[in-house]
Structures are given as structure tokens and as C-alpha cells.
Scaffold this motif. Structure first.
Motif, mmCIF file in Angstrom:
data_model
loop_
_atom_site.group_PDB
_atom_site.id
_atom_site.type_symbol
_atom_site.label_atom_id
_atom_site.label_comp_id
_atom_site.label_asym_id
_atom_site.label_seq_id
_atom_site.Cartn_x
_atom_site.Cartn_y
_atom_site.Cartn_z
ATOM 1 N N GLU A 2 0.822 -1.203 0.000
ATOM 2 C CA GLU A 2 0.000 0.000 0.000
ATOM 3 C C GLU A 2 0.862 1.262 0.000
ATOM 4 O O GLU A 2 0.340 2.368 -0.087
ATOM 5 N N GLY A 3 2.190 1.089 0.124
ATOM 6 C CA GLY A 3 3.096 2.230 0.129
ATOM 7 C C GLY A 3 3.313 2.842 1.492
ATOM 8 O O GLY A 3 3.810 3.962 1.598
ATOM 9 N N ARG A 4 2.958 2.121 2.548
ATOM 10 C CA ARG A 4 3.104 2.643 3.918
ATOM 11 C C ARG A 4 4.566 2.680 4.335
ATOM 12 O O ARG A 4 5.386 1.895 3.867
ATOM 13 N N SER A 5 4.889 3.561 5.268
ATOM 14 C CA SER A 5 6.263 3.688 5.756
ATOM 15 C C SER A 5 6.565 2.577 6.762
ATOM 16 O O SER A 5 5.655 1.973 7.350
ATOM 17 N N ASP A 6 7.856 2.330 6.964
ATOM 18 C CA ASP A 6 8.282 1.313 7.929
ATOM 19 C C ASP A 6 7.789 1.670 9.331
ATOM 20 O O ASP A 6 7.320 0.803 10.073
ATOM 21 N N ARG A 7 7.883 2.947 9.664
ATOM 22 C CA ARG A 7 7.445 3.396 10.987
ATOM 23 C C ARG A 7 5.940 3.180 11.181
ATOM 24 O O ARG A 7 5.497 2.695 12.213
ATOM 25 N N TYR A 8 5.153 3.556 10.172
ATOM 26 C CA TYR A 8 3.701 3.370 10.244
ATOM 27 C C TYR A 8 3.368 1.887 10.450
ATOM 28 O O TYR A 8 2.544 1.535 11.293
ATOM 29 N N ILE A 9 4.014 1.019 9.665
ATOM 30 C CA ILE A 9 3.733 -0.424 9.753
ATOM 31 C C ILE A 9 4.137 -0.954 11.113
ATOM 32 O O ILE A 9 3.394 -1.718 11.739
ATOM 33 N N GLY A 10 5.313 -0.539 11.588
ATOM 34 C CA GLY A 10 5.772 -0.984 12.907
ATOM 35 C C GLY A 10 4.808 -0.584 14.012
ATOM 36 O O GLY A 10 4.461 -1.396 14.876
ATOM 37 N N GLN A 11 4.341 0.652 13.977
ATOM 38 C CA GLN A 11 3.415 1.131 14.997
ATOM 39 C C GLN A 11 2.045 0.476 14.877
ATOM 40 O O GLN A 11 1.437 0.116 15.873
ATOM 41 N N THR A 12 1.576 0.312 13.650
ATOM 42 C CA THR A 12 0.241 -0.251 13.425
ATOM 43 C C THR A 12 0.186 -1.724 13.832
ATOM 44 O O THR A 12 -0.783 -2.167 14.463
ATOM 45 N N LEU A 13 1.220 -2.468 13.463
ATOM 46 C CA LEU A 13 1.224 -3.912 13.734
ATOM 47 C C LEU A 13 1.976 -4.283 15.012
ATOM 48 O O LEU A 13 2.059 -5.472 15.338
ATOM 49 N N HIS A 14 2.525 -3.282 15.698
ATOM 50 C CA HIS A 14 3.279 -3.525 16.939
ATOM 51 C C HIS A 14 4.415 -4.515 16.693
ATOM 52 O O HIS A 14 4.540 -5.544 17.362
ATOM 53 N N THR A 15 5.238 -4.166 15.704
ATOM 54 C CA THR A 15 6.403 -4.985 15.371
ATOM 55 C C THR A 15 7.594 -4.064 15.148
ATOM 56 O O THR A 15 7.451 -2.841 15.074
ATOM 57 N N SER A 16 8.743 -4.632 15.005
ATOM 58 C CA SER A 16 9.979 -3.883 14.843
ATOM 59 C C SER A 16 10.073 -3.246 13.458
ATOM 60 O O SER A 16 9.826 -3.901 12.450
ATOM 61 N N THR A 17 10.468 -1.973 13.435
ATOM 62 C CA THR A 17 10.670 -1.321 12.141
ATOM 63 C C THR A 17 11.862 -1.939 11.412
ATOM 64 O O THR A 17 11.902 -1.930 10.179
ATOM 65 N N LYS A 18 12.802 -2.506 12.147
ATOM 66 C CA LYS A 18 13.937 -3.197 11.513
ATOM 67 C C LYS A 18 13.441 -4.407 10.727
ATOM 68 O O LYS A 18 13.921 -4.681 9.630
ATOM 69 N N ARG A 19 12.489 -5.125 11.282
ATOM 70 C CA ARG A 19 11.917 -6.284 10.574
ATOM 71 C C ARG A 19 11.185 -5.824 9.313
ATOM 72 O O ARG A 19 11.320 -6.426 8.251
ATOM 73 N N VAL A 20 10.432 -4.754 9.436
ATOM 74 C CA VAL A 20 9.711 -4.210 8.279
ATOM 75 C C VAL A 20 10.709 -3.802 7.203
ATOM 76 O O VAL A 20 10.541 -4.122 6.019
ATOM 77 N N ARG A 21 11.774 -3.109 7.588
ATOM 78 C CA ARG A 21 12.800 -2.660 6.647
ATOM 79 C C ARG A 21 13.461 -3.852 5.953
ATOM 80 O O ARG A 21 13.719 -3.826 4.754
ATOM 81 N N ARG A 22 13.723 -4.911 6.716
ATOM 82 C CA ARG A 22 14.343 -6.130 6.156
ATOM 83 C C ARG A 22 13.421 -6.765 5.109
ATOM 84 O O ARG A 22 13.863 -7.159 4.023
ATOM 85 N N ILE A 23 12.137 -6.832 5.385
ATOM 86 C CA ILE A 23 11.177 -7.402 4.425
ATOM 87 C C ILE A 23 11.085 -6.502 3.194
ATOM 88 O O ILE A 23 11.031 -6.982 2.064
ATOM 89 N N ARG A 24 11.093 -5.194 3.388
ATOM 90 C CA ARG A 24 11.067 -4.240 2.269
ATOM 91 C C ARG A 24 12.269 -4.487 1.349
ATOM 92 O O ARG A 24 12.132 -4.545 0.133
ATOM 93 N N ARG A 25 13.449 -4.662 1.940
ATOM 94 C CA ARG A 25 14.655 -4.935 1.140
ATOM 95 C C ARG A 25 14.546 -6.276 0.430
ATOM 96 O O ARG A 25 14.941 -6.403 -0.727
#
Length: 146
Positions: free
Chosen positions: A18-41
Motif C-alpha cells: 500500500e506504500g506505507r512507511s516502515d514506521r507506520y507499519i511498525g506502529q500499526t502492527l506492533h512490530t519492529s521497524t527493523k523487521r519491516v525494513r528487512r522485508i522491504r529490502r
């Protein structure tokens, strides 16, 4: 596969698409932004910015899975039995996107998997109506009408 605190990779991918930021996803799903960034990469998606979203081809790529035997299967949504994705508010079929990626033109008629694997969306495996008609003509010229 669920990650920390039971947040699935699929949930993160949905928000990335959906084009959401790592920070938004981390806060929304209560997960690590590092994990989100790793999946994005892993998915080779660009960093989210306020001014840009991912391209249709990037959204398509994020929803495919290499089967290891030369085919790509669709991991995204299906609508009436066809692999589809919604991008910028428009519904697209996965095979039409794959065809455009491979051939640089809009397909004519239905786009089907020409490899014999019904679930395949590999760009080199999809055919449109004129391609199938040309192949049928060649077959009849070689083997005659059956």
C-alpha cells in the motif's frame, strides 16, 4: 510465517504494498521497524516517502513467488478465479501485468499461462490471443488439421 508477537510477514507485506512507511507499519502492527525494513529490502521495494508510492510492477513482483522450477506463482488476491491486484484504486490481472512486462505492449484478449501451469504468472510464460492464434496456425501448417 509469523514473526515477533505473532505478526505475520503477509500482514507486513500488505501494508508495504500500500506504500506505507516502515514506521507506520511498525506502529500499526506492533512490530519492529527493523523487521519491516528487512522485508522491504527482500522484496526490493523502495523506501516509502510522502511523495511516492510503489509502481505497478513492484506491487506485482511483491505478490509473486519463485517455485524453483522456472515458474512464478501468484501469492496475492484472486477475483473470480483470476490472480488480481489493486493498485492506485484500479484492479489489474496479474497475467496482463506480466505480459506487459515481458512484451512491452498491452495484451490483446485473454492472457493465459502458456506453460501448462494454470497458476503461473511468469512474464515469459504468458500468452495473449494473437500469440495463441499464431501458434495454432503454425501447428496446423506442420501437422495439418486434426
Amino acid at each position: 510465517m509469523p514473526g515477533p508477537a505473532g505478526v505475520s510477514r503477509a500482514d507486513i507485506i500488505t501494508l508495504l504494498q500500500e506504500g506505507r512507511s516502515d514506521r507506520y507499519i511498525g506502529q500499526t502492527l506492533h512490530t519492529s521497524t527493523k523487521r519491516v525494513r528487512r522485508i522491504r529490502r527482500d522484496l526490493e521495494l523502495p523506501d516509502a516517502t510522502r511523495a511516492s508510492t510503489i509502481t505497478l510492477e513492484q506491487a506485482w513482483t511483491a505478490r509473486t513467488c519463485d517455485t524453483g522450477d522456472g515458474h512464478l506463482t501468484w501469492t496475492g488476491a484472486y477475483r473470480e478465479g483470476f490472480p488480481t491486484l489493486k493498485h492506485d484504486g484500479i484492479n489489474h490481472t496479474a497475467r496482463r501485468i506480466a505480459f506487459t512486462v515481458a512484451h512491452g505492449r498491452t495484451p490483446v484478449g485473454r492472457v493465459l499461462a502458456g506453460c501448462g501451469h494454470a497458476s503461473c504468472v511468469h512474464p515469459r510464460h504468458v500468452t495473449d490471443q494473437p500469440m495463441r492464434e499464431a501458434l495454432n496456425t503454425q501447428y496446423q501448417q506442420i501437422f495439418g488439421a486434426a
